[in-house]
Design a protein around this motif. Structure first.
Motif, mmCIF file in Angstrom:
data_model
loop_
_atom_site.group_PDB
_atom_site.id
_atom_site.type_symbol
_atom_site.label_atom_id
_atom_site.label_comp_id
_atom_site.label_asym_id
_atom_site.label_seq_id
_atom_site.Cartn_x
_atom_site.Cartn_y
_atom_site.Cartn_z
ATOM 1 N N GLN A 178 0.859 -1.184 0.000
ATOM 2 C CA GLN A 178 0.000 0.000 0.000
ATOM 3 C C GLN A 178 0.893 1.231 0.000
ATOM 4 O OE1 GLN A 178 -2.570 -0.081 3.413
ATOM 5 N NE2 GLN A 178 -3.533 -2.004 2.852
ATOM 6 N N SER A 179 0.484 2.236 -0.718
ATOM 7 C CA SER A 179 1.219 3.498 -0.719
ATOM 8 C C SER A 179 0.772 4.337 0.461
ATOM 9 C CB SER A 179 0.964 4.267 -2.012
ATOM 10 O OG SER A 179 1.523 3.578 -3.108
ATOM 11 N N VAL A 180 1.737 4.894 1.164
ATOM 12 C CA VAL A 180 1.462 5.813 2.266
ATOM 13 C C VAL A 180 2.389 7.011 2.118
ATOM 14 C CG1 VAL A 180 0.688 4.003 3.864
ATOM 15 C CG2 VAL A 180 3.079 4.704 3.842
ATOM 16 N N SER A 181 2.021 8.082 2.748
ATOM 17 C CA SER A 181 2.858 9.270 2.734
ATOM 18 C C SER A 181 3.458 9.459 4.116
ATOM 19 C CB SER A 181 2.019 10.497 2.354
ATOM 20 O OG SER A 181 2.812 11.661 2.425
ATOM 21 N N VAL A 182 4.777 9.534 4.176
ATOM 22 C CA VAL A 182 5.469 9.795 5.431
ATOM 23 C C VAL A 182 6.464 10.924 5.201
ATOM 24 C CG1 VAL A 182 5.199 7.445 6.316
ATOM 25 C CG2 VAL A 182 7.210 8.026 4.986
ATOM 26 N N SER A 183 6.838 11.594 6.268
ATOM 27 C CA SER A 183 7.795 12.692 6.176
ATOM 28 C C SER A 183 9.080 12.326 6.897
ATOM 29 C CB SER A 183 7.204 13.957 6.802
ATOM 30 O OG SER A 183 6.046 14.345 6.108
ATOM 31 N N PHE A 184 10.212 12.621 6.270
ATOM 32 C CA PHE A 184 11.531 12.398 6.840
ATOM 33 C C PHE A 184 12.333 13.685 6.709
ATOM 34 C CE2 PHE A 184 10.288 8.142 5.462
ATOM 35 C CZ PHE A 184 10.611 7.376 6.565
ATOM 36 N N ILE A 190 16.661 11.139 4.251
ATOM 37 C CA ILE A 190 16.364 10.669 2.897
ATOM 38 C C ILE A 190 17.638 10.617 2.055
ATOM 39 C CG2 ILE A 190 15.192 11.277 0.734
ATOM 40 C CD1 ILE A 190 13.404 9.943 2.797
ATOM 41 N N ASP A 191 18.498 11.638 2.190
ATOM 42 C CA ASP A 191 19.764 11.641 1.451
ATOM 43 C C ASP A 191 20.615 10.430 1.825
ATOM 44 O OD1 ASP A 191 19.031 13.999 0.209
ATOM 45 O OD2 ASP A 191 20.281 15.271 1.515
ATOM 46 N N ALA A 192 20.674 10.110 3.121
ATOM 47 C CA ALA A 192 21.473 8.966 3.578
ATOM 48 C C ALA A 192 20.911 7.656 3.035
ATOM 49 C CB ALA A 192 21.525 8.936 5.103
ATOM 50 N N VAL A 193 19.592 7.520 3.015
ATOM 51 C CA VAL A 193 18.976 6.306 2.474
ATOM 52 C C VAL A 193 19.265 6.196 0.984
ATOM 53 C CG1 VAL A 193 16.776 5.143 2.001
ATOM 54 C CG2 VAL A 193 17.182 6.173 4.244
ATOM 55 N N ARG A 194 19.060 7.272 0.246
ATOM 56 C CA ARG A 194 19.299 7.238 -1.203
ATOM 57 C C ARG A 194 20.764 6.969 -1.527
ATOM 58 N NH1 ARG A 194 15.241 12.166 -2.539
ATOM 59 N NH2 ARG A 194 13.365 10.905 -2.797
ATOM 60 N N ASP A 195 21.671 7.483 -0.697
ATOM 61 C CA ASP A 195 23.093 7.204 -0.900
ATOM 62 C C ASP A 195 23.372 5.704 -0.768
ATOM 63 O OD1 ASP A 195 23.663 9.865 -1.317
ATOM 64 O OD2 ASP A 195 24.511 10.197 0.695
ATOM 65 N N ARG A 196 22.634 5.029 0.107
ATOM 66 C CA ARG A 196 22.851 3.601 0.338
ATOM 67 C C ARG A 196 22.185 2.723 -0.711
ATOM 68 N NH1 ARG A 196 23.316 6.094 4.970
ATOM 69 N NH2 ARG A 196 24.538 5.286 6.694
ATOM 70 N N VAL A 197 20.960 3.092 -1.114
ATOM 71 C CA VAL A 197 20.170 2.158 -1.931
ATOM 72 C C VAL A 197 19.715 2.737 -3.264
ATOM 73 C CG1 VAL A 197 19.362 0.904 0.096
ATOM 74 C CG2 VAL A 197 17.986 2.793 -0.801
ATOM 75 N N GLY A 198 19.988 3.991 -3.526
ATOM 76 C CA GLY A 198 19.513 4.612 -4.760
ATOM 77 C C GLY A 198 18.053 5.033 -4.629
ATOM 78 N N LYS A 199 17.615 5.815 -5.591
ATOM 79 C CA LYS A 199 16.263 6.375 -5.542
ATOM 80 C C LYS A 199 15.190 5.290 -5.572
ATOM 81 C CE LYS A 199 13.357 9.845 -7.746
ATOM 82 N NZ LYS A 199 13.250 10.867 -8.780
ATOM 83 N N ARG A 200 15.415 4.205 -6.325
ATOM 84 C CA ARG A 200 14.395 3.178 -6.482
ATOM 85 C C ARG A 200 14.384 2.156 -5.347
ATOM 86 N NH1 ARG A 200 11.535 3.117 -10.743
ATOM 87 N NH2 ARG A 200 11.274 0.862 -10.846
ATOM 88 N N GLY A 201 15.358 2.230 -4.438
ATOM 89 C CA GLY A 201 15.406 1.267 -3.344
ATOM 90 C C GLY A 201 14.873 1.783 -2.025
ATOM 91 N N VAL A 202 14.369 3.008 -2.011
ATOM 92 C CA VAL A 202 13.934 3.633 -0.762
ATOM 93 C C VAL A 202 12.789 2.853 -0.111
ATOM 94 C CG1 VAL A 202 12.907 5.721 0.260
ATOM 95 C CG2 VAL A 202 14.764 5.922 -1.404
ATOM 96 N N SER A 203 11.779 2.475 -0.867
ATOM 97 C CA SER A 203 10.629 1.780 -0.283
ATOM 98 C C SER A 203 11.037 0.474 0.391
ATOM 99 C CB SER A 203 9.560 1.504 -1.337
ATOM 100 O OG SER A 203 8.959 2.713 -1.742
ATOM 101 N N ALA A 204 11.857 -0.322 -0.286
ATOM 102 C CA ALA A 204 12.295 -1.592 0.291
ATOM 103 C C ALA A 204 13.140 -1.367 1.540
ATOM 104 C CB ALA A 204 13.073 -2.400 -0.742
ATOM 105 N N TYR A 205 13.984 -0.357 1.505
ATOM 106 C CA TYR A 205 14.829 -0.045 2.657
ATOM 107 C C TYR A 205 13.982 0.341 3.863
ATOM 108 C CZ TYR A 205 18.822 1.885 5.217
ATOM 109 O OH TYR A 205 19.798 2.146 6.159
ATOM 110 N N VAL A 206 13.009 1.218 3.635
ATOM 111 C CA VAL A 206 12.129 1.659 4.723
ATOM 112 C C VAL A 206 11.277 0.490 5.224
ATOM 113 C CG1 VAL A 206 10.204 3.185 5.318
ATOM 114 C CG2 VAL A 206 12.143 4.071 3.998
#
Length: 89
Positions: A12-18, A23-39
């Motif tokens: 399910q899609s949800v909206s959360v705020s970080f 967000i920069d640290a997550v994207r640095d680790r997993v790239g833009k397309r890996g954020v959902s799986a990482y979270v």
């Protein structure tokens, strides 16, 4: 309504705020397309930790605080008498 355990069921899609730095640290680790799986994985780990905390609190309410001696005995049983990996990263 069907309920699912963590990690199961349809997505399910949800909206959360970080914070931007998070967000920069997550994207640095997993790239833009890996954020959902990482979270998703991070939230599942937190749910597991919360459940363990509840078990520990329940045990301590029933039996008192777990002593260092009890922890050492459990580590010896799990890892052997030579010491465990308790302080390992």
């Amino acid at each position: 309504m069907t309920t699912f355990p963590p990690g199961d069921g349809p997505t399910q899609s949800v909206s959360v705020s970080f914070h931007a730095g998070t967000i920069d640290a997550v994207r640095d680790r997993v790239g833009k397309r890996g954020v959902s799986a990482y979270v998703e994985n991070a939230v599942q780990r937190q749910i597991e930790r919360d459940a363990l905390d509840m078990l520990i609190r329940d045990h301590e309410e029933r039996h008192g605080t777990i002593t260092e001696e009890e922890i050492a005995a459990a580590e010896a049983e799990l890892y052997g008498e030579s010491g465990g990996t308790r302080n390992a990263a």
